[in-house]
Structure formats: structure tokens, C-alpha cells
Scaffold this motif. Structure first.
Motif, PDB file in Angstrom:
ATOM      1  N   ALA A 107      -9.508  16.472 -13.792  1.00  0.00           N
ATOM      2  CA  ALA A 107     -10.960  16.350 -13.928  1.00  0.00           C
ATOM      3  C   ALA A 107     -11.517  15.324 -12.943  1.00  0.00           C
ATOM      4  CB  ALA A 107     -11.333  15.955 -15.359  1.00  0.00           C
ATOM      5  N   THR A 108     -12.207  15.832 -11.940  1.00  0.00           N
ATOM      6  CA  THR A 108     -12.951  14.952 -11.038  1.00  0.00           C
ATOM      7  C   THR A 108     -14.171  14.442 -11.793  1.00  0.00           C
ATOM      8  OG1 THR A 108     -14.315  16.749 -10.198  1.00  0.00           O
ATOM      9  CG2 THR A 108     -12.223  16.329  -9.058  1.00  0.00           C
ATOM     10  N   PRO A 109     -14.867  13.425 -11.277  1.00  0.00           N
ATOM     11  CA  PRO A 109     -16.088  12.970 -11.955  1.00  0.00           C
ATOM     12  C   PRO A 109     -17.075  14.098 -12.260  1.00  0.00           C
ATOM     13  CG  PRO A 109     -15.462  11.395 -10.280  1.00  0.00           C
ATOM     14  CD  PRO A 109     -14.508  12.546 -10.146  1.00  0.00           C
ATOM     15  N   LEU A 110     -17.216  15.067 -11.341  1.00  0.00           N
ATOM     16  CA  LEU A 110     -18.138  16.180 -11.570  1.00  0.00           C
ATOM     17  C   LEU A 110     -17.614  17.138 -12.630  1.00  0.00           C
ATOM     18  CD1 LEU A 110     -19.340  17.017  -7.927  1.00  0.00           C
ATOM     19  CD2 LEU A 110     -20.567  15.789  -9.732  1.00  0.00           C
ATOM     20  N   LYS A 111     -16.287  17.348 -12.644  1.00  0.00           N
ATOM     21  CA  LYS A 111     -15.702  18.218 -13.659  1.00  0.00           C
ATOM     22  C   LYS A 111     -15.770  17.578 -15.039  1.00  0.00           C
ATOM     23  CE  LYS A 111     -12.601  20.963 -10.748  1.00  0.00           C
ATOM     24  NZ  LYS A 111     -11.190  21.348 -10.465  1.00  0.00           N
ATOM     25  N   LYS A 112     -15.672  16.238 -15.088  1.00  0.00           N
ATOM     26  CA  LYS A 112     -15.849  15.533 -16.364  1.00  0.00           C
ATOM     27  C   LYS A 112     -17.273  15.729 -16.873  1.00  0.00           C
ATOM     28  CE  LYS A 112     -12.285  11.956 -15.918  1.00  0.00           C
ATOM     29  NZ  LYS A 112     -11.954  10.534 -16.004  1.00  0.00           N
ATOM     30  N   ARG A 113     -18.211  15.703 -15.930  1.00  0.00           N
ATOM     31  CA  ARG A 113     -19.622  15.959 -16.293  1.00  0.00           C
ATOM     32  C   ARG A 113     -19.758  17.351 -16.914  1.00  0.00           C
ATOM     33  NH1 ARG A 113     -23.331  17.654 -11.465  1.00  0.00           N
ATOM     34  NH2 ARG A 113     -21.844  19.372 -11.708  1.00  0.00           N
ATOM     35  N   ASP A 114     -19.170  18.351 -16.239  1.00  0.00           N
ATOM     36  CA  ASP A 114     -19.276  19.728 -16.723  1.00  0.00           C
ATOM     37  C   ASP A 114     -18.626  19.887 -18.094  1.00  0.00           C
ATOM     38  OD1 ASP A 114     -20.541  20.357 -14.359  1.00  0.00           O
ATOM     39  OD2 ASP A 114     -18.729  21.094 -13.369  1.00  0.00           O
ATOM     40  N   TYR A 115     -17.527  19.171 -18.315  1.00  0.00           N
ATOM     41  CA  TYR A 115     -16.827  19.258 -19.596  1.00  0.00           C
ATOM     42  C   TYR A 115     -17.695  18.707 -20.733  1.00  0.00           C
ATOM     43  CZ  TYR A 115     -13.065  18.788 -23.036  1.00  0.00           C
ATOM     44  OH  TYR A 115     -12.291  18.892 -24.166  1.00  0.00           O
ATOM     45  N   ILE A 116     -18.355  17.582 -20.480  1.00  0.00           N
ATOM     46  CA  ILE A 116     -19.253  16.997 -21.480  1.00  0.00           C
ATOM     47  C   ILE A 116     -20.415  17.943 -21.772  1.00  0.00           C
ATOM     48  CG2 ILE A 116     -20.897  15.119 -21.931  1.00  0.00           C
ATOM     49  CD1 ILE A 116     -18.022  14.250 -22.258  1.00  0.00           C
ATOM     50  N   LEU A 117     -20.998  18.530 -20.722  1.00  0.00           N
ATOM     51  CA  LEU A 117     -22.117  19.467 -20.905  1.00  0.00           C
ATOM     52  C   LEU A 117     -21.669  20.700 -21.690  1.00  0.00           C
ATOM     53  CD1 LEU A 117     -23.828  19.276 -17.381  1.00  0.00           C
ATOM     54  CD2 LEU A 117     -24.633  18.275 -19.525  1.00  0.00           C
ATOM     55  N   GLU A 118     -20.443  21.167 -21.436  1.00  0.00           N
ATOM     56  CA  GLU A 118     -19.911  22.323 -22.156  1.00  0.00           C
ATOM     57  C   GLU A 118     -19.777  22.026 -23.646  1.00  0.00           C
ATOM     58  OE1 GLU A 118     -15.635  24.642 -22.473  1.00  0.00           O
ATOM     59  OE2 GLU A 118     -16.208  23.780 -20.533  1.00  0.00           O
ATOM     60  N   LEU A 119     -19.290  20.826 -23.969  1.00  0.00           N
ATOM     61  CA  LEU A 119     -19.155  20.435 -25.379  1.00  0.00           C
ATOM     62  C   LEU A 119     -20.521  20.337 -26.061  1.00  0.00           C
ATOM     63  CD1 LEU A 119     -16.384  17.678 -25.080  1.00  0.00           C
ATOM     64  CD2 LEU A 119     -16.133  19.930 -26.133  1.00  0.00           C
ATOM     65  N   LYS A 120     -21.497  19.812 -25.335  1.00  0.00           N
ATOM     66  CA  LYS A 120     -22.841  19.680 -25.904  1.00  0.00           C
ATOM     67  C   LYS A 120     -23.473  21.051 -26.138  1.00  0.00           C
ATOM     68  CE  LYS A 120     -25.409  16.160 -24.522  1.00  0.00           C
ATOM     69  NZ  LYS A 120     -26.114  15.186 -23.670  1.00  0.00           N
ATOM     70  N   GLU A 121     -23.191  22.004 -25.226  1.00  0.00           N
ATOM     71  CA  GLU A 121     -23.706  23.366 -25.393  1.00  0.00           C
ATOM     72  C   GLU A 121     -23.101  24.034 -26.628  1.00  0.00           C
ATOM     73  OE1 GLU A 121     -22.970  25.451 -21.775  1.00  0.00           O
ATOM     74  OE2 GLU A 121     -24.500  24.353 -20.645  1.00  0.00           O
ATOM     75  N   LYS A 122     -21.888  23.640 -26.982  1.00  0.00           N
ATOM     76  CA  LYS A 122     -21.231  24.180 -28.175  1.00  0.00           C
ATOM     77  C   LYS A 122     -21.758  23.538 -29.456  1.00  0.00           C
ATOM     78  CE  LYS A 122     -16.844  25.405 -25.914  1.00  0.00           C
ATOM     79  NZ  LYS A 122     -15.393  25.120 -25.829  1.00  0.00           N
ATOM     80  N   GLY A 123     -22.639  22.555 -29.303  1.00  0.00           N
ATOM     81  CA  GLY A 123     -23.257  21.928 -30.473  1.00  0.00           C
ATOM     82  C   GLY A 123     -22.662  20.611 -30.891  1.00  0.00           C
ATOM     83  N   TYR A 124     -21.710  20.093 -30.122  1.00  0.00           N
ATOM     84  CA  TYR A 124     -21.089  18.811 -30.470  1.00  0.00           C
ATOM     85  C   TYR A 124     -21.985  17.644 -30.060  1.00  0.00           C
ATOM     86  CZ  TYR A 124     -16.587  21.109 -31.369  1.00  0.00           C
ATOM     87  OH  TYR A 124     -15.579  21.890 -31.880  1.00  0.00           O
ATOM     88  N   LYS A 125     -21.986  16.610 -30.867  1.00  0.00           N
ATOM     89  CA  LYS A 125     -22.601  15.327 -30.508  1.00  0.00           C
ATOM     90  C   LYS A 125     -21.464  14.431 -30.023  1.00  0.00           C
ATOM     91  CE  LYS A 125     -26.813  16.220 -32.082  1.00  0.00           C
ATOM     92  NZ  LYS A 125     -28.000  16.245 -31.209  1.00  0.00           N
ATOM     93  N   THR A 126     -21.452  14.132 -28.733  1.00  0.00           N
ATOM     94  CA  THR A 126     -20.261  13.540 -28.125  1.00  0.00           C
ATOM     95  C   THR A 126     -20.319  12.030 -27.940  1.00  0.00           C
ATOM     96  OG1 THR A 126     -21.126  13.941 -25.907  1.00  0.00           O
ATOM     97  CG2 THR A 126     -19.759  15.670 -26.871  1.00  0.00           C
ATOM     98  N   ILE A 127     -19.157  11.422 -28.143  1.00  0.00           N
ATOM     99  CA  ILE A 127     -18.923  10.027 -27.745  1.00  0.00           C
ATOM    100  C   ILE A 127     -17.894  10.072 -26.617  1.00  0.00           C
ATOM    101  CG2 ILE A 127     -18.059   7.757 -28.419  1.00  0.00           C
ATOM    102  CD1 ILE A 127     -18.763   8.442 -31.304  1.00  0.00           C
ATOM    103  N   MET A 128     -18.237   9.528 -25.468  1.00  0.00           N
ATOM    104  CA  MET A 128     -17.303   9.467 -24.346  1.00  0.00           C
ATOM    105  C   MET A 128     -16.796   8.047 -24.208  1.00  0.00           C
ATOM    106  SD  MET A 128     -15.754  10.882 -21.759  1.00  0.00           S
ATOM    107  CE  MET A 128     -14.820  10.256 -20.355  1.00  0.00           C
ATOM    108  N   VAL A 129     -15.472   7.899 -24.103  1.00  0.00           N
ATOM    109  CA  VAL A 129     -14.860   6.584 -23.960  1.00  0.00           C
ATOM    110  C   VAL A 129     -14.113   6.537 -22.629  1.00  0.00           C
ATOM    111  CG1 VAL A 129     -13.345   4.861 -24.994  1.00  0.00           C
ATOM    112  CG2 VAL A 129     -14.552   6.496 -26.447  1.00  0.00           C
ATOM    113  N   GLY A 130     -14.435   5.555 -21.786  1.00  0.00           N
ATOM    114  CA  GLY A 130     -13.772   5.439 -20.495  1.00  0.00           C
ATOM    115  C   GLY A 130     -13.884   4.051 -19.925  1.00  0.00           C
ATOM    116  N   ASP A 131     -13.372   3.889 -18.694  1.00  0.00           N
ATOM    117  CA  ASP A 131     -13.371   2.551 -18.087  1.00  0.00           C
ATOM    118  C   ASP A 131     -14.610   2.278 -17.255  1.00  0.00           C
ATOM    119  OD1 ASP A 131     -12.942   4.052 -15.837  1.00  0.00           O
ATOM    120  OD2 ASP A 131     -10.890   3.402 -15.521  1.00  0.00           O
ATOM    121  N   GLY A 132     -15.562   3.220 -17.224  1.00  0.00           N
ATOM    122  CA  GLY A 132     -16.840   2.950 -16.568  1.00  0.00           C
ATOM    123  C   GLY A 132     -16.835   3.106 -15.070  1.00  0.00           C
TER     124      GLY A 132
END
Length: 754
Positions: free
Chosen positions: A614-639
Motif C-alpha cells: 500500500a503506497t500512500p495513495l493506495k492507503k487513501r483508496d483503502y480507507i475510502l473503500e471502507l467508508k463506502e461500505k459504511g464503516y466508521k474508521t479509525i486509522m492508526v499510523g506513524d503520521g
């Protein structure tokens, strides 16, 4: 340009008045108002506005203004103001006792002689007038401030106090003059002045504000305690002589000496010495951290053992602890749909109360004159006008916009203080509300699930040569790449080979140096392919390295060895994932690492959902995909690589590793690497949210119930309120909001939130 002012605000109406007046100025870009510490910060265009014009705008709207310098000065100023206010309140209470006796003399006939009751019946009114004038002098700021904002068209809490007090004095003055002119027309027992109501309003509201001020001080104690950790005096080392200088004058590059049991005054790195430092103020963890040469140290932390010579890397105002203080203060201004609605209600609250007060007066004049044909509450009032005025004043004095204004910020300040105490900082306070509904947890792998400390899992030696290990070890000691520490630990050679020269980094690929007229490298497979001959390069088994973290040690002509590196999962992570799977509908790993490594970690932890490469852009797409599925997401990372995903998630949590609080992409910042704090965040955020809800409920329900009672809506049923009691109830309303918020300090962190 950015500037901050101290402004004499007291309630939500004050805040809205300042906000609306500043937003009308051309050139103002952003206004941030904090009711807890009474500061107004704004960005403005210097080509269109001046500081003088901004200050004049605030002053013209009825507020006292001074330029804000630093938190320390603010605390000193607030303490002085509280002492002055305390003295005024004590004097006011002492004067209030005789004032009540003078104003309500008819209720105490045994205290006065018959001569006084008949011949000098008017004297009682003048004694009360003299007393109220002294009280008025003590609290004349209500008149000045209330009058200013009234004429500006922005009435606030001061206006309610000013009008109710003034109305009481004017009516009482009328009675005093009438009794003086025609004493025979009055009976001593029936003369009731309203001077006592005026004095009671001024004194009781001042008592309430004093208690509010102490409540705010209690809520701000975390900030005050953080500031106390920074020594005002530092031991500055210049030309081998130690000088004591004020910390605020230290510059980047200065050398300071910190002795045993002294707090480190600024951020820097250790030049000389070795010690153990208590960094619990940053991380919330009590373990002592060993510090030696080149290690970073931070302002406010405690040097427990040994003497350290430190080079300053940040000015006093830019230190890590100052960043923490700023974030704690910032957290008290929550911007959500609920609070925006409260702000709108607060902006019209006082004008509505003024209208209700006037309407109450008119209605009671009509009711008593045409329906009752006399006074309804004869035991309390002696004339129709006095009764109508009494109910109107009661409406003014019982209304409480202060409770509305304090309901949210004081809870948030206390909550953010508790968070800070346990190593959690809030970067976006609206996330306190959002995190309560999140059902999906997305975790970065490296530095989040894993420890972020690589180690050499396997080493394949291709070519042996005496002393060659010292060459590659020297190269690695000249870079901060994550692979370097693992390789240095593998070699375990403390010395540096001075014969290695011309050391330089090859961006994104490795490091290079010269030894005995030949170039040597430690780097990636792609770098080895560029440098080595095809025959030599083929000694590397590409299929074996495909799914591993690999670093190659080679020269321009030969390959010496292959390092296979891996990152271990931290011990706490296993228990964390087990609990997280119970709390969240979905737990997922999103990593830039190769699929084999990510799958291995996911299976080991029992996680079924993962996303690799997952590149930074692919991580973005993954988060958007989860949100489209109806999930309320918490992302945890090193910033760092996760910044886009952190920004797009519903709530983001960044790992600061104990020092870096500048994770602008993260809503919450963990000052340590303890993932279990995520459960603490979700649990305590619910506590804060419920506390705010209770405060707002109480503030609304109080005004909704008490204003009709004060207006006399139930007087015919025997339910009514004296203006004196109305002022007391108003203060109780504000104080109850403050005390309820302070209950959050009683929260004790636990290990079990799931």
C-alpha cells in the motif's frame, strides 16, 4: 500575522459579540476564542488591518483588552485578578447584611425605635442608598460593560445584571423620595425598598464568577503544572564558565548544564554526560529512560541521575512541552453541530430574555390592574407597579447564559488535561464526539503493530576477508536508516575504521565509502545490480530475497554478504488485537510491506483483513473503500507515510514516540507506543461526551423551567420566586456546570475497557 489578546469575556453571548465584530473586519482570516482562559487569537492581513484597529474594535464593543504574551503571564494575571475579586466579594458580603436590614426594615420592627419609625421613616431609605452606592462602586464594572454592549446592540450577561440592578435602584430611589416628601402617607411596616435586590444581584453574581474562576483554574491546573516543570533559570555554559540566565533568552546552539534532580529547561541533545531521565510528563509512562551522548532530551522532563551537558535545538517557545500546552488549550474549543447550535442560541439568548422581562412587566401591570384589581402577592409586594417590576427583575436575574457558554469548553479542558496526563494529546477535539461511533480499526504495520526495530534474522556470507566487517560497520554508523541500527547491532563493533573515507549517502538506495582505493557499499538489491557485474550479482538468490527486507554488503567488484532483516511484533500487540476484535466490527492491517510479510503478521495476530503493498495513495483508496461500505474508521499510523489515510479516516490516531507532537494529520496523538491507549481514548471520550451532554441539558432545562417561574407564571398557585433567590439560583446553575465538569478529574485509568 497572528496575534492573541486577553479579553474580559464571561459568557457565550460575550464570545458571540467578539466573534461577530471581528469577522466584520476586512482582512481577518481566522478567529479562535477560548472562554476558559479568555483569549482571542486571530490571523489577519497586515496590509488591510492593524493591531490597534483590532483592539479598538473589541474595546468599542464593551470589553477590556490587553495583549497576550505567554501562558505564564496569563496565569499570574488571572491569580492577581482573583485576589482582587475575592477582596471585593468579601467587602460586598459584609455590606450586604446591613443593606438587607435597611431595605427590609419593616420586617424587623423590634430593631428600630418608635421615633425612628414615625418621624424619620425616610432615614431607612437613605441608609440603604448610601450602602448600595458603596457596593455599586465596588462592582461598577457591570454597569460600564453592560451599558457599552447594550448600546452596541450586543447585550450580554453584564447587560442583564446592569439592567436588573439599575431598575431596582431607580424604583427604590423613587420610593425613598416619596417617603421623604410625604412620610405620613407611608407605614413603616409597608415600606420595602429594592436596594437589597440590586446589591444582591451584584454581589451574588460576583461570587458566582469568582467560583467559576476558581473552577477554571482547577481545570487549567494541568497547564499550570506543565509550565512549572520548565525552570525559569538555566545554567548556561560559555567559555567553560557556567552563567545562570533566564530560560526564555536561550538560543539554538547554546550549551546548558542540567544537574541531578533538575528539570530540563528546553529541547536539545546530550553533548556530554550520562543519566536516567523521567519522561512521564510526555509519555504517561513511569519508566526512566537512559540518556547518553547524542540522545534527544525534552523540556520539562526530570534528570534523575548524573549531570548532562545539553545543546539547545529549539527555543523556549518552540519546545515539545509548549506544543503540549497549546494542544491542551486548543482542545477546549470544540466545533460540532451541537456546539454550533448552542452558539446560535447564545447569540439571541440575552435579547430574548430582555424581551421576556419587558413583556412580564406589561402583563403583570395589566393582570393586577384589570383582573386581580390589586396586588397578587401581598405578602411580598405593596403595589402593582412594585410587583410587576419584581417579576421583571426576577426574569433578568434568573436567566443564565453563562451555563450555556461554559457547558462545553470546561468539560473539554478537563478532559484534555486527563488525556495529557496519560500520554494522549488531542489535535482535533471534534473527534471526541466522532470516535464514540467508530466501528472499524485500521492499523499500519511497521512502527505500529511491530516494534519498528529491525533485527538481522539471517545473514548469508558470500565472501570472507579479514577486517572487512569494520568497513561495512563504519559505513552504517554514518546513516540513520532503519536498516542501519540492525546491521550495527549484528556486527557489534564499537570502533570506527578511520581508513574508510569519502562516505556519502546514495538517496533511496544505500551508502558508499572508499577503503584502500576501492568503493564499498551497503544498500538495496537495485543498487547492487547497478554496481556489480552480472556474474557477481547472480550470486544473490533473487527468489529467496523477494519477500524479505534485504540489505547487501558489497564492493565495486565483489559481494560479501546478504542481510535478511525482520521486525518483531511487540508483546502488548497480541492482547490488544484480541480486545480490539471484540470492540470493533472490523480490524485490518494496511501496510506498504510485501504481501508475504503482511500475511505472516496478520495470521500470527489472528487478523483476517489486510492490505499489502500500500503506497500512500493506495492507503487513501483503502480507507475510502471502507467508508463506502459504511464503516466508521479509525486509522492508526506513524503520521509519515500514513498522512493521507490519517486525514481521510473518520478519526486518526498518530504515534508520536514520546517527542513529536507535530502530527498535524492525527486527531489524537499517542506520546508512547502503547496501543492499549486506544481503548482508553474511546472509553474516556464517551465520558467527556456524556459530561457535555449533561451540562447542556442542565443549562437548557434550567432556563426553560426557571424563567417561567421567575416571571410569575405559577404565582396564582403559590409558586413564585423572590428576586433575591433568583440571583442565587442563577449562580447555582453556572457553578453546577463547572462542578460537574470537574468530576472528570476523578476518572481513574484502568486496563480493562472492553
Amino acid at each position: 500575522m497572528k496575534i492573541t489578546y486577553l479579553v474580559s469575556m464571561h459568557c457565550a453571548s460575550c464570545k458571540q459579540t467578539v466573534l461577530s465584530s471581528l469577522n466584520k473586519l476586512d482582512g481577518v482570516r481566522n478567529v479562535d476564542i477560548n472562554l476558559i482562559n479568555n483569549t482571542v487569537s486571530l490571523d489577519f492581513d497586515e496590509s488591510k488591518l492593524t493591531k490597534e484597529l483590532i483592539k479598538k474594535t473589541i474595546v468599542d464593543n464593551g470589553f477590556r483588552v490587553s495583549e497576550f504574551k505567554d501562558q505564564e503571564e496569563l496565569i499570574d494575571t488571572s491569580n492577581k485578578e482573583r485576589k482582587i475579586q475575592l477582596i471585593k466579594v468579601i467587602v460586598g458580603i459584609l455590606l450586604l447584611i446591613p443593606l438587607i436590614i435597611f431595605s427590609m426594615g419593616g420586617m424587623f420592627p423590634s430593631l428600630f425605635s418608635e421615633f425612628y419609625k414615625t418621624e424619620l421613616i425616610y432615614l431607612n431609605g437613605y441608609l440603604a442608598l448610601a450602602t448600595i452606592l458603596i457596593i455599586l462602586g465596588l462592582f461598577f464594572n457591570f454597569y460600564i460593560d453592560g451599558c457599552k454592549v447594550l448600546f452596541k446592540g450586543h447585550p450580554d450577561m453584564n447587560t442583564l445584571v446592569f439592567l436588573s440592578s439599575l431598575a431596582s435602584i431607580l424604583y427604590s430611589l423613587y420610593i425613598t423620595i416619596s417617603v421623604t416628601v410625604s412620610p405620613s402617607s407611608y407605614h413603616f411596616e409597608h415600606v420595602h425598598y429594592f436596594y437589597d435586590a440590586s446589591g444582591m444581584v451584584l454581589v451574588v453574581v460576583s461570587i458566582g464568577r469568582l467560583i467559576e474562576s476558581y473552577s477554571k483554574k482547577k481545570a487549567s491546573d494541568t497547564i499550570y503544572n506543565l509550565m512549572k516543570l520548565k525552570p525559569k533559570i538555566s545554567h548556561c555554559l560559555r567559555d567553560n564558565i557556567i552563567y545562570d540566565v533566564e530560560t526564555k533568552y536561550l538560543q539554538v546552539g547554546d550549551q546548558i548544564v542540567v544537574k541531578t534532580e533538575e528539570n530540563i529547561p528546553v529541547d536539545g541533545f546530550v553533548l556530554k554526560g550520562k543519566s536516567y531521565v523521567d519522561e512521564s510528563i510526555l509519555t504517561g509512562e513511569s519508566n526512566l529512560i537512559e540518556k547518553c551522548e547524542d540522545d534527544n532530551v525534552y523540556a520539562g522532563t526530570l534528570n534523575k541521575d548524573g549531570v548532562l551537558t545539553i545543546v539547545v535545538t529549539k527555543k523556549n517557545e518552540d519546545s515539545t512541552i509548549n506544543s503540549i500546552i497549546d494542544l491542551v488549550l486548543k482542545a477546549s474549543n470544540m466545533k460540532t453541530k451541537l456546539t454550533k447550535t448552542v452558539d446560535k442560541i447564545s447569540s439571541i439568548f440575552v435579547p430574548i430574555v430582555l424581551g421576556l422581562s419587558a413583556l412580564t412587566f406589561v402583563i403583570w401591570m395589566l393582570v393586577d390592574t384589570y383582573l386581580v384589581k390589586g396586588v397578587t402577592l401581598k405578602m411580598l409586594y405593596s403595589s402593582i407597579f412594585e410587583e410587576s417590576l419584581g417579576f421583571a427583575i426576577s426574569v433578568l436575574t434568573i436567566s443564565c447564559p453563562c451555563a450555556l457558554g461554559l457547558a462545553t469548553p470546561i468539560s473539554l479542558l478537563v478532559g484534555s488535561s486527563v488525556f495529557s496526563k496519560h500520554g494522549v494529546l488531542i489535535n482535533d477535539n471534534s473527534s471526541i464526539e466522532k470516535i464514540c461511533s467508530c466501528d472499524c480499526l485500521v492499523l499500519d504495520k511497521t512502527n505500529t503493530i511491530t516494534e519498528g526495530k529491525l533485527h538481522v534474522e539471517k545473514y548469508i556470507e558470500i565472501k570472507k576477508e579479514a577486517g572487512i566487517n569494520s568497513v561495512f560497520n563504519t559505513l552504517e554508523k554514518n546513516t540513520n536508516h532503519p536498516f542501519s541500527e540492525a546491521i550495527i547491532n549484528f556486527y557489534n563493533i564499537n570502533t570506527i575504521n578511520d581508513d574508510v573515507t569519502n562516505i556519502c549517502l546514495i538517496s533511496g538506495k544505500g551508502i558508499k565509502g572508499t577503503y584502500k582505493n576501492e568503493d564499498y557499499y551497503v544498500g538495496s538489491i537495485s543498487l547492487a545490480k547497478e554496481i556489480l557485474s552480472e556474474e557477481e550479482f547472480n550470486k544473490i538468490n533473487i527468489s529467496d530475497t523477494k519477500n524479505h527486507l534485504v540489505s547487501i554488503a558489497f564492493s565495486s567488484s565483489s559481494i560479501y554478504g546478504i542481510f535478511y532483516l525482520s521486525d518483531s511484533i511487540s508483546k502488548e500487540t497480541y492482547e490488544f488485537i484480541k480486545k480490539a476484535s471484540k470492540q470493533f466490527k472490523l480490524v485490518s492491517i494496511c501496510s506498504g510491506d510485501n504481501p508475504t510479510n503482511v500475511e505472516k503478521v496478520a495470521k500470527e495476530l489472528g487478523i483476517n483483513s489486510y492490505f499489502a503493498l500500500a503506497t500512500p495513495l493506495k492507503k487513501r483508496d483503502y480507507i475510502l473503500e471502507l467508508k463506502e461500505k459504511g464503516y466508521k474508521t479509525i486509522m492508526v499510523g506513524d503520521g509519515v507515510n500514513d498522512s493521507i489515510a490519517l486525514t481521510l479516516s473518520d478519526v486518526s490516531i498518530g504515534l508520536a514516540k514520546g517527542s513529536d507532537v507535530a502530527l498535524s494529520s492525527s486527531d489524537f496523538i499517542l506520546m508512547n507506543n502503547n496501543l492499549s491507549n486506544i481503548f482508553f481514548i474511546t472509553y474516556f471520550s464517551k465520558k467527556i461526551k456524556n459530561n457535555i451532554k449533561f451540562n447542556l441539558f442542565w443549562a437548557f432545562i434550567y432556563n426553560l423551567i426557571m424563567i417561567p417561574i421567575a416571571a410569575g407564571a405559577f404565582a396564582f398557585l403559590g409558586v413564585y420566586l423572590n428576586p433575591l433567590y433568583c440571583s442565587l439560583l442563577m449562580i447555582i446553575s453556572s457553578i453546577s456546570v463547572c462542578l460537574n465538569s470537574l468530576l472528570l478529574f476523578r476518572f481513574k485509568k484502568s486496563k480493562n475497557y472492553v
